[in-house]
Design a protein around this motif. Sequence first.
Motif, PDB file in Angstrom:
ATOM      1  N   GLY A 184       2.005 -13.081 -20.069  1.00 13.42           N
ATOM      2  CA  GLY A 184       1.954 -13.787 -18.780  1.00 13.42           C
ATOM      3  C   GLY A 184       3.293 -14.398 -18.404  1.00 13.42           C
ATOM      4  N   THR A 185       3.971 -14.970 -19.402  1.00  9.51           N
ATOM      5  CA  THR A 185       5.288 -15.560 -19.129  1.00  9.51           C
ATOM      6  C   THR A 185       6.277 -14.505 -18.655  1.00  9.51           C
ATOM      7  OG1 THR A 185       4.869 -17.230 -20.843  1.00  9.51           O
ATOM      8  CG2 THR A 185       7.157 -16.913 -20.130  1.00  9.51           C
ATOM      9  N   LEU A 186       6.266 -13.358 -19.297  1.00 11.95           N
ATOM     10  CA  LEU A 186       7.180 -12.294 -18.878  1.00 11.95           C
ATOM     11  C   LEU A 186       6.878 -11.829 -17.456  1.00 11.95           C
ATOM     12  CD1 LEU A 186       7.331 -10.141 -22.136  1.00 11.95           C
ATOM     13  CD2 LEU A 186       9.094 -11.655 -21.235  1.00 11.95           C
TER      14      LEU A 186
ATOM     15  N   LEU B 163       8.449 -11.685 -11.735  1.00  9.62           N
ATOM     16  CA  LEU B 163       8.116 -11.920 -10.326  1.00  9.62           C
ATOM     17  C   LEU B 163       9.129 -12.835  -9.663  1.00  9.62           C
ATOM     18  CD1 LEU B 163       6.101 -11.488  -8.048  1.00  9.62           C
ATOM     19  CD2 LEU B 163       4.775 -13.432  -8.911  1.00  9.62           C
ATOM     20  N   LEU B 164       9.597 -13.875 -10.366  1.00  9.98           N
ATOM     21  CA  LEU B 164      10.597 -14.787  -9.829  1.00  9.98           C
ATOM     22  C   LEU B 164      11.911 -14.065  -9.549  1.00  9.98           C
ATOM     23  CD1 LEU B 164      11.397 -17.672  -9.065  1.00  9.98           C
ATOM     24  CD2 LEU B 164      11.981 -18.076 -11.472  1.00  9.98           C
TER      25      LEU B 164
ATOM     26  N   PHE C 172      15.114 -10.280  -3.360  1.00  8.56           N
ATOM     27  CA  PHE C 172      14.850  -9.915  -1.960  1.00  8.56           C
ATOM     28  C   PHE C 172      15.277 -11.005  -0.996  1.00  8.56           C
ATOM     29  CE2 PHE C 172      12.061  -6.768  -3.933  1.00  8.56           C
ATOM     30  CZ  PHE C 172      12.352  -5.654  -3.157  1.00  8.56           C
ATOM     31  N   GLY C 173      15.208 -12.292  -1.425  1.00  6.90           N
ATOM     32  CA  GLY C 173      15.708 -13.386  -0.569  1.00  6.90           C
ATOM     33  C   GLY C 173      17.204 -13.278  -0.347  1.00  6.90           C
TER      34      GLY C 173
END
Length: 456
Positions: free
Chosen positions: A341-343, A348-349, A355-356
């Motif tokens: 889950g951490t990975l 995702l971050l 993209f920002g």
Amino acid sequence: MACQENMFFIGLCISSVNFGLSSNDLFTTMPETMNAVSDTCVQLPCAFQIPDGHNISFSSARNVYGIWLKGKTDSNILFNSSNTGNSLGKITGNLSEKNCTTVFFNVTTSYTNKYYFRIDTNGQYRATDIEKSVTITVIDSPEQPNMTVLGDIKEGTPLSLNCFAVAPCPGHPPKLKWTLPTKSTPVNKLQENPDRTKSVLSTVTFIPSYLHNEKNITCTAVYPVGMSNKTAEHTRTLHVLFSPKNTSASISPAVPGSVGSCVNLTCSSTANPPVTNYTWFRISGGKTTQVASRRTYTLNVTVGDGGQYYCEARNDQGVEKSQEVKLPGQRNPEVWWIVGGTLVLVLLLIVIVFFGWRRKSKIPNGLERTVNPPETAPAREKPAEPVENLPEEIHYGEIDFSRQRPKKTQAAAQDRERDLGKESEYSEVKVTRGRSQDQEPLVNELYAQVNKTGAL
């Protein structure tokens, strides 16, 4: 009564005619039986003794002949040495020395019978040993050679094997050949048996290995018969005792699953006698621990079962250790969910930030301009560059400020002297090919500013 005595006397005379004086007048020594191969020769070892009462008569005889009777009948004489033209056989022994050894040539199956020996000295002495005979059996195929009886053989201990084959015709003895699981040079010799018959002895010596276990050993006797050969063989199987060999450890499945899955560790080995004890060991953190005493070790994998494993196989001949196999260490499934889950969150971050950044750095559609003013003029902003990656052309315009300056005055002359050497200035105008109507006012304004500057 007298008649009975006469009949007994007549029978005694007939017996004397058929067999010499009596069985006590001659004592022969010969084997009881002999086997011969058809179409070959057979040698009968023979010796005899004369009773003391007749020894003088025998010794004083000039000629001594040997006779072989086929059965107890005078008329059925197989061989008589007094017949020099007899080609059936030959007495090779010296009769004067009481040696009656005889060789018969090219025997056939018709020779099979019981034979008696007689001495004849042309009337001075004649006797037949009716108590002793030799039975000759003629066979088409030679009899099987005799090999050393084999029991359990220990690996690494030198082993000597003997093979015997009868040699009924010593002048043409059989040849013995070995079929062995290893290389060895046999030693052959012709020897005399206790009954004075002949045989061939062949001996081989080698060191047995565990690879020889259950392998066959064959001794083959080759008898020469005319222009060809007749063979007979004897085969035995080696039983070699050895300690465990080729001991190996395996894991199934090769890639264990997660905690709680079933894993089989199997130990394999070859030994004679079979392995009596399998032992499993685990190496972890530099420490060796015994974990099981069976061929297959089954365990449900836990977090702490990882490490190196090996097994030992043992029998009464010795012990052997296998190579080590590795059982990968296992993690708790909850830990894997947290790590996974951490990975996912970190990934995702990274995608959001990427993209920002791309969106912020995106160049808007429009006109890009670049003006290179003189060194003394303030820098002006470049017009925006269109987003489309169309080929661009750069146009240069030459502006001559001398044509637009006012009439000479004293102040103007001073400005002219100050700007001496600056006869012309250039402005770079970057115009996008295929500009739209919305861009036309911007271009006109740009030319107006350039003209204004030139008027100054």
